[in-house]
Design an enzyme around this catalytic site. Structure first.
Site, PDB file in Angstrom:
ATOM      1  N   SER A   1       0.870  -1.186   0.000  1.00 21.36           N
ATOM      2  CA  SER A   1       0.000   0.000   0.000  1.00 21.36           C
ATOM      3  C   SER A   1       0.900   1.227   0.000  1.00 21.36           C
ATOM      4  O   SER A   1       2.064   1.148   0.430  1.00 21.36           O
ATOM      5  CB  SER A   1      -0.856   0.009   1.274  1.00 21.36           C
ATOM      6  OG  SER A   1      -1.489   1.256   1.461  1.00 21.36           O
TER       7      SER A   1
ATOM      8  N   TYR B   1      -2.156  -0.592  10.377  1.00 20.73           N
ATOM      9  CA  TYR B   1      -2.242  -0.984   8.956  1.00 20.73           C
ATOM     10  C   TYR B   1      -0.927  -0.659   8.243  1.00 20.73           C
ATOM     11  O   TYR B   1      -0.358  -1.498   7.539  1.00 20.73           O
ATOM     12  CB  TYR B   1      -3.413  -0.241   8.289  1.00 20.73           C
ATOM     13  CG  TYR B   1      -3.556  -0.522   6.816  1.00 20.73           C
ATOM     14  CD1 TYR B   1      -4.068  -1.738   6.367  1.00 20.73           C
ATOM     15  CD2 TYR B   1      -3.176   0.420   5.863  1.00 20.73           C
ATOM     16  CE1 TYR B   1      -4.188  -2.009   5.013  1.00 20.73           C
ATOM     17  CE2 TYR B   1      -3.302   0.163   4.509  1.00 20.73           C
ATOM     18  CZ  TYR B   1      -3.814  -1.051   4.096  1.00 20.73           C
ATOM     19  OH  TYR B   1      -3.928  -1.320   2.740  1.00 20.73           O
TER      20      TYR B   1
END
Ligand SMILES: NC(=O)c1ccc[n+]([C@@H]2O[C@H](COP(=O)([O-])OP(=O)(O)OC[C@H]3O[C@@H](n4cnc5c(N)ncnc54)[C@H](OP(=O)(O)O)[C@@H]3O)[C@@H](O)[C@H]2O)c1
Length: 246
Positions: free
Chosen positions: A143, A156
């Protein structure tokens, strides 16, 4: 002329929706043979049916990436059904973001298990196959959060940073026969954005997605680009985001 994708046997985790499902469709259209893994059997079956309805080749396997045996089942299915495994796309993930003070420790554990243990389970299952074949390609989905930490995405981002670090470590040990690629998408228009985590953080993510996200087809074609390279050429890293994302 060969697409560089045609005939390849590609296993994808997290293929029941979003980036994984879109990547499956993209690769199937170009002649890849697919082994698709996720937990929701009904959604997985829909993806498989959409592909086979267009004469594509795909089989679904119910897989929870946090379970080592499930990844072994995924790679074994590729070898049993198609005789080999050329690519493992480790894409399964969840974006259950929240501020630390909310102590959503089950979400923290789930993100560590899915992104870190899940990736390691995939490496553990595919690496022996790739070594035996003297060829293979790991494509790991991280990501832009692995590049820039934004509150409240600390856990995350940490797990996606782990994906980035593990990918680079694996690449350095991969030798001349294997390829290792990190794909880091920015906001992508999928159902996973805004699911899980704290309601406020989830709503904020969903708002951002609706304002600036790119379509999952953009990520699918980036993954396809890495897979399509000639043997001996490794795309190490792709960061892809919409121009609207800071
Ligand atoms: N959308 C974005 O903005 C964005 C940005 C950067 C990175 N990413 C990353 O892209 C990947 C795909 O996400 P997405 O946006 O496409 O969201 P999505 O539509 O929610 O897809 C997530 C996929 O992962 C699967 N999954 C989750 N936990 C799993 C587990 N334990 N075992 C097996 N499969 C599991 C889900 O299937 P089941 O629930 O059926 O198991 C689903 O197929 C994730 O790694 C995510 O972190 C997304």
């Amino acid at each position: 002329m060969s697409s560089g994708i045609e005939g390849k046997v590609v296993a994808i985790t997290g293929a029941s929706s979003g980036i994984g499902a879109e990547t499956a469709a993209y690769l199937a259209e170009r002649g890849a043979r697919l082994v698709l893994g996720a937990r929701r059997e009904n959604r997985l079956n829909e993806v498989v049916e959409q592909i086979t309805a267009k004469e594509g080749s795909a089989v679904g396997v119910v897989v929870d990436v946090t379970r080592r045996a499930d990844l072994k089942l995924l790679t074994d299915t590729a070898v049993d059904r198609f005789g080999r495994l050329d690519v493992l796309v480790s894409n399964a993930g969840m974006m259950a973001v929240s501020p630390f003070d909310e102590l959503r420790q089950d979400d923290w554990d789930a993100m560590v298990a899915t992104h870190v243990t899940g990736l390691l389970n995939g490496i553990g299952a595919a690496l022996p196959v790739f070594r035996r074949q003297r060829s293979g390609h790991f494509v790991n989905v991280a990501s832009t959060a692995a590049h820039v930490v934004k509150s409240p995405q600390g856990v995350y981002a940490a797990t996606k940073t782990a994906v980035k670090v593990l990918t680079e470590g694996l690449r350095q040990e991969s030798g001349p026969d294997l390829r290792v690629t990190l794909v880091s998408p920015g906001f992508t228009d999928t159902e996973g954005v805004g699911r899980g985590g704290s309601p406020e953080a989830a709503a904020a993510l969903a708002r951002q997605r609706d304002e600036i996200a790119m379509p999952p087809s953009a990520v699918a074609s980036a993954i396809g680009y890495a897979i399509a390279q000639p043997a001996g050429i490794d795309i190490g890293e792709i960061v892809i985001r919409s121009t609207a994302q800071a």
